[in-house]
Design an enzyme around this catalytic site. Structure first.
Site, PDB file in Angstrom:
ATOM      1  N   LYS A 146       0.744  -1.333   0.182  1.00  0.00           N
ATOM      2  CA  LYS A 146      -0.003  -0.013   0.034  1.00  0.00           C
ATOM      3  C   LYS A 146       0.751   1.477   0.005  1.00  0.00           C
ATOM      4  O   LYS A 146       0.319   2.335  -0.424  1.00  0.00           O
ATOM      5  CB  LYS A 146      -0.910   0.042   1.275  1.00  0.00           C
ATOM      6  CG  LYS A 146      -0.234  -0.100   2.471  1.00  0.00           C
ATOM      7  CD  LYS A 146      -0.152   1.014   3.418  1.00  0.00           C
ATOM      8  CE  LYS A 146      -0.087   0.633   4.824  1.00  0.00           C
ATOM      9  NZ  LYS A 146       1.392   1.015   5.441  1.00  0.00           N
ATOM     10  N   ASP A 204      -6.041  -0.053   5.067  1.00  0.00           N
ATOM     11  CA  ASP A 204      -4.400   0.279   4.755  1.00  0.00           C
ATOM     12  C   ASP A 204      -4.444   1.248   3.595  1.00  0.00           C
ATOM     13  O   ASP A 204      -3.779   2.531   3.818  1.00  0.00           O
ATOM     14  CB  ASP A 204      -3.439  -0.505   4.789  1.00  0.00           C
ATOM     15  CG  ASP A 204      -2.956  -1.007   6.150  1.00  0.00           C
ATOM     16  OD1 ASP A 204      -3.063  -0.360   7.032  1.00  0.00           O
ATOM     17  OD2 ASP A 204      -1.983  -1.939   6.192  1.00  0.00           O
ATOM     18  N   THR A 248      -3.415   5.268   4.164  1.00  0.00           N
ATOM     19  CA  THR A 248      -2.168   5.608   3.793  1.00  0.00           C
ATOM     20  C   THR A 248      -2.440   6.394   2.545  1.00  0.00           C
ATOM     21  O   THR A 248      -1.468   7.278   2.198  1.00  0.00           O
ATOM     22  CB  THR A 248      -1.249   4.513   3.410  1.00  0.00           C
ATOM     23  OG1 THR A 248      -1.419   3.639   4.684  1.00  0.00           O
ATOM     24  CG2 THR A 248       0.149   4.856   3.059  1.00  0.00           C
ATOM     25  N   SER A 295       0.406  10.479   5.969  1.00  0.00           N
ATOM     26  CA  SER A 295       1.103   9.238   5.588  1.00  0.00           C
ATOM     27  C   SER A 295       2.665   9.739   4.945  1.00  0.00           C
ATOM     28  O   SER A 295       2.475  10.713   3.854  1.00  0.00           O
ATOM     29  CB  SER A 295       0.362   8.704   4.523  1.00  0.00           C
ATOM     30  OG  SER A 295       1.382   7.901   3.656  1.00  0.00           O
ATOM     31  N   ARG A 296       3.541   9.119   5.234  1.00  0.00           N
ATOM     32  CA  ARG A 296       5.076   9.449   4.881  1.00  0.00           C
ATOM     33  C   ARG A 296       5.135   9.138   3.202  1.00  0.00           C
ATOM     34  O   ARG A 296       5.685  10.194   2.631  1.00  0.00           O
ATOM     35  CB  ARG A 296       6.077   8.982   5.578  1.00  0.00           C
ATOM     36  CG  ARG A 296       6.240   8.976   7.023  1.00  0.00           C
ATOM     37  CD  ARG A 296       7.490   8.273   7.562  1.00  0.00           C
ATOM     38  NE  ARG A 296       7.290   6.916   7.523  1.00  0.00           N
ATOM     39  CZ  ARG A 296       6.771   6.160   8.376  1.00  0.00           C
ATOM     40  NH1 ARG A 296       6.449   6.644   9.614  1.00  0.00           N
ATOM     41  NH2 ARG A 296       6.469   4.918   8.354  1.00  0.00           N
ATOM     42  N   ASN A 297       4.224   8.013   2.983  1.00  0.00           N
ATOM     43  CA  ASN A 297       4.615   7.835   1.479  1.00  0.00           C
ATOM     44  C   ASN A 297       3.644   8.575   0.702  1.00  0.00           C
ATOM     45  O   ASN A 297       4.288   8.892  -0.409  1.00  0.00           O
ATOM     46  CB  ASN A 297       4.129   6.259   1.367  1.00  0.00           C
ATOM     47  CG  ASN A 297       4.888   5.381   2.015  1.00  0.00           C
ATOM     48  OD1 ASN A 297       6.124   5.147   1.187  1.00  0.00           O
ATOM     49  ND2 ASN A 297       4.755   5.062   3.253  1.00  0.00           N
ATOM     50  N   VAL A 350      11.896   6.912   7.322  1.00  0.00           N
ATOM     51  CA  VAL A 350      11.850   5.902   6.163  1.00  0.00           C
ATOM     52  C   VAL A 350      10.695   6.019   5.221  1.00  0.00           C
ATOM     53  O   VAL A 350       9.525   6.281   5.710  1.00  0.00           O
ATOM     54  CB  VAL A 350      12.106   4.548   6.547  1.00  0.00           C
ATOM     55  CG1 VAL A 350      11.902   3.546   5.559  1.00  0.00           C
ATOM     56  CG2 VAL A 350      13.461   4.514   7.349  1.00  0.00           C
ATOM     57  N   GLU A 361       8.835   3.587   3.241  1.00  0.00           N
ATOM     58  CA  GLU A 361       8.943   2.384   2.857  1.00  0.00           C
ATOM     59  C   GLU A 361       8.441   1.923   1.373  1.00  0.00           C
ATOM     60  O   GLU A 361       9.070   1.130   0.909  1.00  0.00           O
ATOM     61  CB  GLU A 361       7.942   1.527   3.819  1.00  0.00           C
ATOM     62  CG  GLU A 361       8.098   1.984   5.125  1.00  0.00           C
ATOM     63  CD  GLU A 361       7.348   2.842   5.961  1.00  0.00           C
ATOM     64  OE1 GLU A 361       7.042   3.922   5.115  1.00  0.00           O
ATOM     65  OE2 GLU A 361       6.968   2.542   7.211  1.00  0.00           O
TER      66      GLU A 361
END
Length: 149
Positions: free
Chosen positions: A7, A60, A64, A70-72, A95, A97
């Site tokens: 995801k 998720d 996300t 969300s970092r991503n 990070v 991911e």
């Protein structure tokens, strides 16, 4: 585990779409197609398809991909704002991911002969410098084959 890892790749694509101002319909299309991509690979690896309809799949993906918290997703957004991969990762400070997961996911998809166009596109953006507008346009121009869960 597949839903939780993959995801993040879809979230990067959604962040790019948001950063380019492509609207909620585009993000919804990427999320739907992304969840289908995740499902195809996970099922081929022996996962139960219904697992991906629950929290570790759809839940998720919604969380996300739907928020710049969300970092991503924020990473993709920053790329769309013109930051380099390195600058975006540094600005996030943690990070991202999906930037790493897309490498192994793409390798596995090729080994399993399962097309994963979003994953491949995110990989090409991060590691090959594919222009963002070209990447999103190529994804949106793809023929819809099936998108059901």
């Amino acid at each position: 585990a597949y839903g939780g890892a993959l995801k993040n790749i879809i979230a990067i694509a959604c962040g790019i779409a948001e950063g380019l101002g492509l609207g909620y319909s585009t993000k919804a299309a990427i999320m739907t197609r992304g969840l289908h991509e995740i499902r195809k690979l996970a099922v081929a690896e022996g996962c139960k398809p219904e697992t991906l309809s629950g929290l570790s799949g759809m839940g998720d993906v919604c969380l996300t991909c739907g928020s710049l918290i969300s970092r991503n997703c924020r990473f993709g957004y920053l790329l769309a704002q013109g930051l380099s991969v390195e600058e975006a990762q540094k600005k996030i400070g943690m990070v991202v991911e999906g930037a790493y997961t897309c490498v192994s996911a793409l390798q596995l998809s090729k080994k399993m002969h399962i097309p994963m166009p979003i994953t491949e596109t995110v990989y090409r953006i991060i590691y090959e410098g594919m222009p963002l507008k070209k990447a999103v346009q190529a994804l949106m121009d793809r023929t819809i084959k099936e998108e059901h869960l």
